[in-house]
Write a protein that holds these residues in place. Structure first.
Motif, short mmCIF file in Angstrom:
data_model
loop_
_atom_site.label_atom_id
_atom_site.label_comp_id
_atom_site.label_asym_id
_atom_site.label_seq_id
_atom_site.Cartn_x
_atom_site.Cartn_y
_atom_site.Cartn_z
N UNK A 1 19.85 -10.11 -4.71
CA UNK A 1 18.19 -9.61 -4.50
C UNK A 1 18.27 -7.52 -4.49
N UNK A 2 19.99 -7.20 -4.45
CA UNK A 2 20.61 -6.40 -5.65
C UNK A 2 19.95 -6.14 -6.33
N UNK A 3 20.22 -6.62 -7.02
CA UNK A 3 19.64 -6.43 -8.16
C UNK A 3 17.81 -6.44 -9.44
N UNK A 4 17.17 -7.12 -7.87
CA UNK A 4 15.66 -7.32 -7.93
C UNK A 4 15.25 -6.06 -8.49
N UNK A 5 14.75 -4.73 -8.23
CA UNK A 5 14.25 -3.36 -9.02
C UNK A 5 14.16 -3.67 -10.28
N UNK A 6 16.13 -3.79 -10.32
CA UNK A 6 16.92 -3.51 -11.58
C UNK A 6 16.36 -4.01 -12.91
N UNK A 7 16.12 -5.79 -12.03
CA UNK A 7 16.32 -6.85 -13.70
C UNK A 7 14.27 -6.27 -13.74
N UNK A 8 13.31 -6.49 -12.15
CA UNK A 8 12.11 -6.04 -13.17
C UNK A 8 11.61 -5.52 -13.70
N UNK B 1 9.80 -4.21 -5.87
CA UNK B 1 9.40 -5.21 -6.86
C UNK B 1 8.18 -4.64 -7.40
N UNK B 2 7.22 -3.97 -6.54
CA UNK B 2 5.86 -2.93 -7.24
C UNK B 2 6.52 -2.31 -7.84
N UNK B 3 7.01 -1.06 -7.71
CA UNK B 3 7.49 -0.20 -7.51
C UNK B 3 7.68 -0.48 -9.34
N UNK B 4 8.86 -1.26 -9.88
CA UNK B 4 9.54 -1.48 -11.05
C UNK B 4 8.77 -2.22 -11.93
N UNK B 5 7.42 -2.65 -11.26
CA UNK B 5 5.94 -3.03 -12.12
C UNK B 5 5.25 -4.39 -11.53
N UNK B 6 5.53 -5.11 -11.03
CA UNK B 6 5.74 -6.37 -10.64
C UNK B 6 3.58 -6.28 -9.83
N UNK B 7 2.88 -6.69 -10.83
CA UNK B 7 1.38 -6.90 -10.35
C UNK B 7 1.36 -7.75 -9.78
N UNK B 8 1.62 -8.98 -9.06
CA UNK B 8 1.61 -9.91 -8.45
C UNK B 8 2.83 -11.08 -8.65
N UNK B 9 2.59 -11.93 -7.59
CA UNK B 9 4.45 -12.63 -7.22
C UNK B 9 3.28 -13.30 -5.75
N UNK C 1 1.83 4.46 -10.50
CA UNK C 1 2.65 4.96 -9.59
C UNK C 1 3.58 5.99 -9.64
N UNK C 2 4.12 5.55 -11.30
CA UNK C 2 5.03 6.53 -11.36
C UNK C 2 4.65 6.11 -13.19
N UNK C 3 5.38 5.77 -14.07
CA UNK C 3 5.70 5.28 -15.70
C UNK C 3 7.49 5.92 -16.49
N UNK C 4 8.36 5.26 -15.90
CA UNK C 4 8.99 5.89 -16.40
C UNK C 4 10.40 3.94 -17.10
N UNK C 5 11.46 4.66 -17.34
CA UNK C 5 12.35 3.49 -17.32
C UNK C 5 12.76 2.81 -16.03
N UNK C 6 12.76 1.35 -16.75
CA UNK C 6 12.65 0.94 -15.17
C UNK C 6 11.72 1.02 -13.97
N UNK C 7 11.00 1.94 -14.38
CA UNK C 7 9.74 2.15 -12.71
C UNK C 7 8.32 2.41 -13.41
N UNK C 8 7.91 0.94 -13.26
CA UNK C 8 6.08 0.57 -14.01
C UNK C 8 5.35 0.46 -12.35
N UNK D 1 -4.64 6.83 -3.52
CA UNK D 1 -4.70 7.89 -2.92
C UNK D 1 -3.43 8.38 -2.97
N UNK D 2 -2.37 8.04 -3.29
CA UNK D 2 -1.40 9.20 -3.56
C UNK D 2 -0.38 8.83 -1.95
N UNK D 3 -0.16 8.16 -1.06
CA UNK D 3 0.41 8.31 -0.24
C UNK D 3 0.97 7.26 -0.47
N UNK D 4 1.59 6.36 -1.32
CA UNK D 4 2.32 5.24 -1.28
C UNK D 4 4.21 5.99 -0.74
N UNK D 5 4.61 7.11 -1.16
CA UNK D 5 6.03 6.82 -0.57
C UNK D 5 6.07 7.14 1.04
#
Length: 412
Positions: free
Chosen positions: A266-273, A300-308, A11-18, A396-400
C-alpha cells in the motif's frame, strides 16, 4: 471500430505523476476516465440486476475468464452473442485473463492479495505446493476446478481463445501474478515468463481476430508485473511496448492499453504506478487491477491510472459494510436498530432516497437477501460517485482542494 483513448485534462505530468482525465472509446460505448469498473466475476455483479448496476453510474463491467470458462462455458456465452448480451449489460465490458487465479488458486490464500506483510508469516501468504489448485510451468498453468476439482490447463493461447469467445471489448494478456513474499529471483523469472506469454497472446489474438470476421474488434491489453522492484517494473513495461511496436511494424495490432498488476504494498502503490506510467505513451490507457480504498484511488489516479476494478465494495456490501462520507459503517451492528436515517443522505442515490439504516439492519438480522443488494448498490454508487467527482475536480482545476476535503473528512 477499435478501442482508442482520447486524452483530456492533465492534472500534472512529471516523473511518477501522470494524473489525467480522458475517454476510452470502445465498440459498445465510451468510458469517461478516471473510472471505477465494478466486478461481475461470473457475468453478474453479485446481488444486482444490470439495470441496478447502471443506476449506480457504472460505465463498464469486468468479468473473469477463468470462472466463465468453468461455468457456463465460453461457447455458450459466444452463442449468446458475447458476455454483454448474455448478461443483458448495455455498455463496454472487460474480461481478465485468468492470471489472477494463477496466484489465488496457486500460491495464494482466500483470493486476497496482501498489500502489507507486517505481522504476517510467509505461510499466511503462500500455500504449500501440495495445497495449491494451480501449478505454473513455462508453457502455462494446470488448474483444478474450484467447482468440482476437475483438471484444466490454461496457456496464453487458451486464455485468448476463451476471451475471444466471451467477446469483451477489453481483454488482458495471460500473466503470472506473484506475491510480496516471492524471492527476487522468482520475480525476475516471472517477469520474463509473462513477457514470453504476452508475445504468444498477441500472436493468438491476431489469429483469432482474422478467424472471426464480423465480430466487434477486441482490444488486448498487456499486463505489467515486477512486484515492488523499479527495474523489473520498467523492464516489464518496456518489453511489452517493444512487443507492441514489433506487431504494429509488421502490420498487426499491438496492445491497446496496459494493466498494472501484482501484489503492491500500500505504501508503495503510487510509486509503482508512477514508474509504469513514466514509460507508457500518453495515448495508451492504463488499468490498475484490484484497488478500491478511497485513499488508494487518489494515489493511483495522481500517478496515472485511468481505470481500476475491485471486488471490495460489493464484497463489503454483502456483509453489511457500507461507505459514507464520514468513513465506513457496519449496519448489522446493534446501534443501528433504531436509526431511521439514510446510510448517507449526501451521497444520495436510490438506496439513500428510499431506505433507512434501521431497515437494512433488520434485513441482515432476518437474513433477508435484500439487505445485501441495498448495501452493494449503495457502495457502488459511493465509489463511482467519488471517482466521478475526482474526474470533475481535475477538469475544473479544484482537484487538490477536493482531495483534502474528502480525505480529511473520510479518515477523520
Amino acid at each position: 471500430m477499435d478501442t482508442t483513448f482520447t486524452l483530456g485534462t492533465q492534472l500534472h505530468d512529471g516523473p511518477g505523476q501522470h494524473g489525467r482525465t480522458g475517454t476510452i472509446h470502445t465498440p459498445h460505448g465510451d468510458i469517461q476516465t478516471p473510472a471505477f469498473i465494478p466486478v461481475g466475476t461470473k457475468a453478474t455483479v453479485k446481488t444486482l440486476t444490470p439495470e441496478q448496476v447502471k443506476d449506480t453510474g457504472a460505465q463498464a463491467v469486468l468479468s473473469n475468464a477463468y470462472h466463465l470458462y468453468l461455468q457456463p462455458g465460453p461457447d455458450i456465452v459466444d452463442e449468446a452473442g458475447g458476455v454483454a448480451a448474455f448478461e443483458h449489460w448495455d455498455g463496454p465490458t472487460y474480461t481478465d485473463s485468468g492470471g489472477f487465479q494463477v496466484m489465488s488458486l496457486g500460491v495464494g490464500f482466500k483470493k486476497v492479495l496482501a498489500m502489507d506483510t507486517k505481522g504476517l508469516q510467509d505461510s499466511d501468504i503462500r500455500a504449500q505446493k501440495k495445497d495449491r489448485f494451480a501449478q505454473v510451468d513455462e508453457d502455462g498453468v494446470d488448474f483444478r476446478s474450484v467447482i468440482d476439482g476437475s483438471k484444466h490447463r490454461f496457456t496464453p493461447e487458451v486464455s485468448m481463445q476463451i476471451q475471444h469467445q466471451l467477446g469483451a471489448d477489453i481483454i488482458f494478456a495471460f500473466d503470472e501474478l506473484t506475491t510480496l513474499v516471492d524471492t527476487r529471483l522468482y520475480q525476475e523469472q516471472s517477469v520474463a515468463r509473462t513477457h514470453r506469454w504476452a508475445k504468444r497472446c498477441l500472436d493468438e489474438h491476431e489469429r483469432l481476430t482474422n478467424e472471426r470476421p464480423g465480430k466487434p474488434l477486441q482490444s488486448l491489453w498487456g499486463v505489467v508485473q515486477g512486484a515492488q522492484y523499479e527495474d523489473l517494473r520498467r523492464q516489464a513495461i518496456r518489453g511489452l511496448l517493444d512487443l507492441s511496436k514489433e506487431a504494429e511494424d509488421a502490420g498487426r495490432r499491438g496492445f491497446g492499453g496496459f494493466g498494472i498488476g501484482g501484489a503492491l504494498e500500500k505504501e508503495n502503490l503510487g510509486t509503482i504506478v508512477g514508474w509504469v506510467c513514466d514509460e507508457i505513451p500518453a495515448d495508451k490507457p492504463r488499468h490498475l487491477l484490484g484497488i478500491s480504498e478511497p485513499d488508494d484511488l487518489f494515489t493511483a489516479i495522481e500517478a496515472g491510472a485511468d481505470t481500476f476494478d475491485c471486488v471490495a465494495p460489493t464484497r463489503l456490501g454483502r456483509r453489511g459494510g457500507v461507505y459514507t462520507l464520514d468513513g465506513r459503517m457496519n449496519l448489522p451492528a446493534a446501534r443501528f436498530k433504531r436509526d431511521f436515517t439514510p446510510i448517507d443522505a449526501e451521497v444520495g442515490g436510490y438506496v439513500n432516497e428510499h431506505y433507512t439504516r434501521a431497515y437494512i439492519h433488520h434485513l441482515f438480522k432476518a437474513k433477508e437477501y435484500l439487505g445485501q443488494s441495498l448495501c452493494t448498490m449503495h457502495n457502488l454508487t459511493f465509489m463511482i460517485q467519488l471517482v466521478d467527482n475526482i474526474r470533475a475536480a481535475i477538469n475544473d482545476g479544484t482537484y487538490w482542494e477536493f482531495k483534502q476535503e474528502f480525505l480529511g473528512r473520510y479518515y477523520a
